[in-house]
Scaffold this active site. Structure first.
Site, mmCIF file in Angstrom:
data_model
loop_
_atom_site.group_PDB
_atom_site.id
_atom_site.type_symbol
_atom_site.label_atom_id
_atom_site.label_comp_id
_atom_site.label_asym_id
_atom_site.label_seq_id
_atom_site.Cartn_x
_atom_site.Cartn_y
_atom_site.Cartn_z
ATOM 1 N N LYS A 1 59.760 8.336 -64.249
ATOM 2 C CA LYS A 1 58.675 8.753 -65.149
ATOM 3 C C LYS A 1 58.646 10.285 -65.287
ATOM 4 O O LYS A 1 58.461 10.813 -66.372
ATOM 5 C CB LYS A 1 57.323 8.232 -64.665
ATOM 6 C CG LYS A 1 57.146 6.729 -64.816
ATOM 7 C CD LYS A 1 57.351 6.277 -66.261
ATOM 8 C CE LYS A 1 57.080 4.793 -66.443
ATOM 9 N NZ LYS A 1 57.346 4.354 -67.834
ATOM 10 N N ASP B 1 61.094 -8.272 -77.162
ATOM 11 C CA ASP B 1 61.279 -8.253 -75.705
ATOM 12 C C ASP B 1 62.636 -8.882 -75.408
ATOM 13 O O ASP B 1 63.279 -9.442 -76.300
ATOM 14 C CB ASP B 1 60.133 -9.019 -75.005
ATOM 15 C CG ASP B 1 59.874 -8.489 -73.588
ATOM 16 O OD1 ASP B 1 58.754 -8.020 -73.319
ATOM 17 O OD2 ASP B 1 60.818 -8.522 -72.764
ATOM 18 N N ILE B 2 63.044 -8.796 -74.149
ATOM 19 C CA ILE B 2 64.368 -9.314 -73.797
ATOM 20 C C ILE B 2 64.336 -10.843 -73.739
ATOM 21 O O ILE B 2 65.348 -11.513 -73.928
ATOM 22 C CB ILE B 2 64.850 -8.719 -72.448
ATOM 23 C CG1 ILE B 2 66.343 -8.943 -72.250
ATOM 24 C CG2 ILE B 2 64.028 -9.286 -71.285
ATOM 25 C CD1 ILE B 2 66.957 -8.100 -71.151
ATOM 26 N N ILE C 1 46.343 0.063 -64.680
ATOM 27 C CA ILE C 1 45.671 -0.624 -65.788
ATOM 28 C C ILE C 1 45.170 -1.993 -65.327
ATOM 29 O O ILE C 1 45.920 -2.801 -64.772
ATOM 30 C CB ILE C 1 46.616 -0.773 -66.999
ATOM 31 C CG1 ILE C 1 47.023 0.611 -67.521
ATOM 32 C CG2 ILE C 1 45.939 -1.604 -68.095
ATOM 33 C CD1 ILE C 1 47.966 0.577 -68.709
ATOM 34 N N TYR D 1 60.524 4.619 -59.545
ATOM 35 C CA TYR D 1 59.729 4.469 -60.763
ATOM 36 C C TYR D 1 59.093 5.803 -61.145
ATOM 37 O O TYR D 1 59.218 6.258 -62.277
ATOM 38 C CB TYR D 1 58.649 3.412 -60.509
ATOM 39 C CG TYR D 1 57.582 3.276 -61.560
ATOM 40 C CD1 TYR D 1 56.287 3.724 -61.324
ATOM 41 C CD2 TYR D 1 57.851 2.658 -62.777
ATOM 42 C CE1 TYR D 1 55.287 3.566 -62.275
ATOM 43 C CE2 TYR D 1 56.853 2.492 -63.729
ATOM 44 C CZ TYR D 1 55.584 2.951 -63.465
ATOM 45 O OH TYR D 1 54.583 2.793 -64.407
ATOM 46 N N GLY E 1 59.142 -4.418 -75.294
ATOM 47 C CA GLY E 1 58.431 -4.735 -74.052
ATOM 48 C C GLY E 1 57.115 -5.425 -74.386
ATOM 49 O O GLY E 1 56.116 -5.318 -73.691
ATOM 50 N N GLY F 1 54.946 -7.628 -71.964
ATOM 51 C CA GLY F 1 54.426 -7.022 -70.728
ATOM 52 C C GLY F 1 52.916 -6.908 -70.739
ATOM 53 O O GLY F 1 52.253 -7.271 -71.718
ATOM 54 N N GLN F 2 52.384 -6.348 -69.638
ATOM 55 C CA GLN F 2 50.925 -6.248 -69.491
ATOM 56 C C GLN F 2 50.326 -5.410 -70.623
ATOM 57 O O GLN F 2 49.347 -5.815 -71.241
ATOM 58 C CB GLN F 2 50.582 -5.592 -68.138
ATOM 59 C CG GLN F 2 49.086 -5.499 -67.874
ATOM 60 C CD GLN F 2 48.732 -4.660 -66.653
ATOM 61 O OE1 GLN F 2 49.566 -3.960 -66.090
ATOM 62 N NE2 GLN F 2 47.485 -4.723 -66.256
HETATM 63 C C1 VAH Z 1 52.281 0.390 -61.075
HETATM 64 N N1 VAH Z 1 50.571 -0.367 -62.664
HETATM 65 O O1 VAH Z 1 51.506 0.108 -60.181
HETATM 66 C C2 VAH Z 1 51.728 0.490 -62.498
HETATM 67 C C3 VAH Z 1 51.283 1.896 -62.737
HETATM 68 C C4 VAH Z 1 49.905 3.723 -61.833
HETATM 69 C C5 VAH Z 1 50.434 2.412 -61.589
HETATM 70 O O2 VAH Z 1 52.350 2.728 -62.995
HETATM 71 O O3 VAH Z 1 53.443 0.610 -60.881
#
Ligand code: VAH
Length: 319
Positions: free
Chosen positions: A146, A32-33, A172, A142, A6, A9-10
């Site tokens: 997690k 990365d892909i 972030i 998401y 990855g 990514g950011q």
């Molecule tokens: C998002 N930047 O917004 C990510 C993060 C806490 C937010 O997981 O999905």
């Protein structure tokens, strides 16, 4: 050798730079892909994190001893493709944990980093100074991936001794790479608008306070945790790590102090409900105790640094 999956990514793009500076560019394999486009890593491999055989092949080829598994679909994107998000976020992690288990049993241990998120908390989580251990009822696919991922990490540590470490990242903020479909990304887009001399249409409400962290603090936390003595780590699900908390109104006011002409208006969209389900601030006492975590960047420094460094449409701009 260290493998970052990855890497485009950011977080990945900046983690590759930081790890290369610390360990030497030839000791960091960026993967990365998609083909290496943005971040000129010294060593680059194409990896789809859903292809376990390919991951094993690269780990064997370079004798990798540390893996950062950062490939994922974030909160807003995930809500548009929940099954894809679940598959990528869960199977990607499971592939890495299984490889680490198998290699550990063969006497070739892997140290693993995997990012969790404040998204693992939900609407019934105490929102202020959210504790390390508390109610977690995430309401996005998401966030659910997690929370499940955190449980998997702790399970693989307890049952198989896999040395997997994790941080519940706040939103972030960074300027080097485009954000990847997150709900907290208003706090990056706002700077682009401000520097273009445009007003910013914010997709969150003015008072929506969220835990955030500036990328240099996020990278330092990640590397400090990975370099910490394993015996000191009391958390093997994922650590709360706090940077700073603010809301769109406070961020806009701080920007306005530097760019008086800047203006914000509010047009909340579906991302408001996501943000409203997340905490406002975090208690990161366990990270401070176990591995000496301490945020360094506050709102004024973040705004100054972003305005100084952000490139709008690839052009350097005087702030
Ligand atoms: C998002 N930047 O917004 C990510 C993060 C806490 C937010 O997981 O999905």
């Amino acid at each position: 050798k260290i493998l970052v999956i990855g890497a485009n990514g950011q977080i990945g793009s900046e983690l590759v730079e930081a790890l290369a500076a610390q360990h030497g560019a030839n000791n960091v394999i960026a993967a990365d892909i998609s083909p290496a486009s943005l971040y000129g890593a010294a060593v680059y491999e194409i990896i789809d994190v859903l292809n376990a055989a390919r991951i094993t092949e690269v780990i064997e080829q370079y004798q990798v001893t540390q893996v950062y598994q950062l490939a994922a679909l974030l909160s807003a994107t995930g809500e548009k493709a929940p099954l894809k998000a679940w598959e990528l976020n869960m199977d990607g992690l499971l592939n890495i944990l299984e490889i680490a288990r198998i290699r550990g049993e063969a006497g070739k241990p892997l140290k693993v980093f995997w990012p969790s998120s404040i998204a693992a908390f939900g609407p019934n989580t105490p929102p202020v100074n959210t504790p390390q251990y508390t109610v977690m009822d995430p309401s996005t696919i998401y966030g659910i991936s997690k929370l499940a991922g955190e449980r998997l990490c702790e399970y693989y540590f307890d049952k198989y001794g896999v040395d997997v470490r994790s941080i519940r990242y706040p939103g972030i903020i960074s300027f080097k790479s485009p954000p990847g479909g997150g709900t907290t990304d208003y706090a990056i887009a706002i700077f682009h608008s401000a520097l273009r001399g445009e007003g910013y249409s914010c997709f969150l409400e003015a008072e929506t306070t969220l835990p955030m962290i500036y990328m240099p603090d996020a990278i330092r936390a990640t590397i400090t945790l990975m370099d910490a003595d394993a015996a000191k780590l009391s958390v093997r699900s994922s650590y709360n790590v706090a940077g700073l908390s603010f809301n769109p109104r406070e961020l806009a006011a701080a920007i306005k102090q530097n760019l008086p002409a800047f203006d914000i208006h509010y047009a909340p969209d579906s991302r408001q409900a996501i943000a409203a389900s997340w905490p406002q601030s975090l208690d990161d006492a366990q990270a401070r105790t176990d591995w000496g975590w301490q945020a360094q960047v506050g709102l004024q420094d973040l705004v100054t640094d972003m305005l100084k460094n952000i490139r709008v449409d690839g052009k350097e701009l005087a702030a």
